[in-house]
Every structure is written in C-alpha cells, then in structure tokens.
Scaffold this motif. Structure first.
Motif, short mmCIF file in Angstrom:
data_model
loop_
_atom_site.label_atom_id
_atom_site.label_comp_id
_atom_site.label_asym_id
_atom_site.label_seq_id
_atom_site.Cartn_x
_atom_site.Cartn_y
_atom_site.Cartn_z
N GLY A 112 -75.48 35.64 58.39
CA GLY A 112 -75.13 34.25 58.16
C GLY A 112 -74.77 34.01 56.71
O GLY A 112 -75.14 34.79 55.82
N LYS A 113 -74.03 32.93 56.48
CA LYS A 113 -73.67 32.50 55.13
C LYS A 113 -74.78 31.60 54.60
O LYS A 113 -75.21 30.67 55.29
N VAL A 114 -75.22 31.85 53.39
CA VAL A 114 -76.26 31.04 52.78
C VAL A 114 -75.67 29.66 52.47
O VAL A 114 -74.66 29.54 51.79
N ILE A 115 -76.32 28.63 53.02
CA ILE A 115 -75.83 27.26 52.85
C ILE A 115 -76.74 26.43 51.96
O ILE A 115 -76.37 25.34 51.53
N GLU A 116 -77.95 26.96 51.70
CA GLU A 116 -78.89 26.25 50.84
C GLU A 116 -79.79 27.28 50.17
O GLU A 116 -80.31 28.17 50.84
N THR A 117 -79.95 27.19 48.86
CA THR A 117 -80.81 28.13 48.15
C THR A 117 -81.10 27.63 46.75
O THR A 117 -80.37 26.80 46.21
N ASP A 118 -82.16 28.20 46.17
CA ASP A 118 -82.42 27.96 44.75
C ASP A 118 -82.34 29.28 43.98
O ASP A 118 -82.83 29.39 42.86
N VAL A 119 -81.67 30.29 44.60
CA VAL A 119 -81.46 31.60 43.98
C VAL A 119 -79.96 31.83 43.85
O VAL A 119 -79.27 31.98 44.86
N ASP A 120 -79.46 31.86 42.63
CA ASP A 120 -78.01 31.99 42.41
C ASP A 120 -77.40 33.22 43.08
O ASP A 120 -76.28 33.16 43.57
N ALA A 121 -78.12 34.32 43.12
CA ALA A 121 -77.58 35.55 43.71
C ALA A 121 -77.25 35.41 45.19
O ALA A 121 -76.43 36.16 45.71
N PHE A 122 -77.87 34.46 45.88
CA PHE A 122 -77.62 34.27 47.32
C PHE A 122 -76.60 33.17 47.62
O PHE A 122 -76.10 33.08 48.73
N ARG A 123 -76.28 32.36 46.65
CA ARG A 123 -75.43 31.19 46.88
C ARG A 123 -74.09 31.58 47.50
O ARG A 123 -73.36 32.39 46.99
N ASN A 124 -73.80 31.02 48.69
CA ASN A 124 -72.54 31.22 49.44
C ASN A 124 -72.28 32.67 49.85
O ASN A 124 -71.15 33.02 50.16
N LYS A 125 -73.29 33.50 49.86
CA LYS A 125 -73.14 34.90 50.27
C LYS A 125 -73.50 35.05 51.73
O LYS A 125 -74.33 34.32 52.27
#
Length: 184
Positions: A112-125
């Motif tokens: 899945g595409k990350v749609i919410e996070t507080d970790v920049d490395a995962f954003r939109n990945k």
C-alpha cells in the motif's frame, strides 16, 4: 385492534426479524455489506506486536480485503494497514492505503501507499508487509529491510515473514485466495 391480534402481530414481526437475521448469518452475511453470502476472494485482518527483547513497542494492524468480483485482480484490493515503532518515547507510525493483496494458505502479502505518517522516509512510499498466520505464533515481514530501503516496492511484494510476534498478541486472520483457473 384486540389484544390477541396485537400479540400475534408482534410475534410475527419478531419471527420475521429473527428469520432475516438468521438467513444473513447462515448465508455468510457480513453485516449488510451487500455481498449476500458471496465469499471474499482474499483478506488479511488483525493486529499484533512484534517481539523485541529490548522493549521496543512495534505494532502492525491490517484490514485488507479483495472482493469476490475482483478475484482475478489483486490490485483491486481495498482497506488500510498501520504500523508503528516506539522506544523510549521516540519513534513513529504510518498508515497505508492497500493497493494489492495476495494470500495463499496461511500467508498473505499486502502492499500500500503510505497516506499518513510522521516519518519522512515513509511519506508517499509504497511499502509491503507479509504475514504468516500459523495459529500459534504468527510471523511478519516488511519491505524496508536491507541496505537500500529507499527502493520503491512494486505492488504485491514484500520480504518473507521473518519477525516473530509477541506471544499472546497475534490475531491475524488470512483468508486464502482461491484463483479460478480455466479448465481447457
């Protein structure tokens, strides 16, 4: 309306309501989601914490589904999954929108595409997770292991389920995918 007629009317209404509920349960109804007893093509649900002797709080939760009508298209899967990792007050979380789900036996792979996070490395990945639902001590794997964790993960791919879940926390349920093959 006399008392006897009222009693009969109420009893009939109760029986009808109970009968409709019984039919929904007997046919595999899912709470009014409209599939009228048709089995999902695949699913992965549940939550578990990973075992870490250093006391890390790592949790994965899944609510991923492939509808029966999409049986031949695992990229039509829907739902979300969430993961978090905290230790000593530091860490983060991510929520991904499911874009592919495959299952076989007691093993599932979801991306899945990350749609919410507080970790920049995962954003939109796009990230991938695998689960082995063994009924005793589930296992889990994820795509962000290894030297180059910045690679974009293709749909439906992840690492093997190499992590053990904390005893007593694994409640994963994998609904095996039943692929229809042509007979000729």
């Amino acid at each position: 309306m006399n008392r006897r007629t009222k009693i009969v009317a109420v009893a009939a209404a109760v029986l009808l309501a109970l009968g409709a509920g019984g039919v929904a349960v007997a046919s595999g109804g899912n709470g009014g989601h409209g599939n009228h007893g048709v089995r999902e093509a695949a699913a992965l649900t549940g939550t578990a914490k990973l075992y870490r002797p250093a006391g890390d709080d790592i949790t994965f939760s899944f609510d991923a589904h492939l509808a029966a009508k999409d049986n031949k298209d695992p990229q039509a899967a829907t739902g979300t999954f969430r993961f978090s990792h905290y230790k000593d007050g530091k860490g983060g979380y991510a929520v991904a929108k499911v874009d592919c789900l495959t299952t076989g036996g007691k093993v599932a792979v979801v991306t899945g595409k990350v749609i919410e996070t507080d970790v920049d490395a995962f954003r939109n990945k796009r990230v991938g997770v695998s689960v082995h639902d063994d009924g005793k001590r589930d296992r889990l794997g994820y795509s962000w292991v290894g030297r180059d964790t910045n690679l974009e993960v293709p749909p439906c791919l992840s690492a093997a389920p190499f992590e053990k879940v904390l005893p007593g926390t694994g409640d994963f349920t994998v609904l095996p995918w039943q692929v229809d093959y042509p007979t000729e």
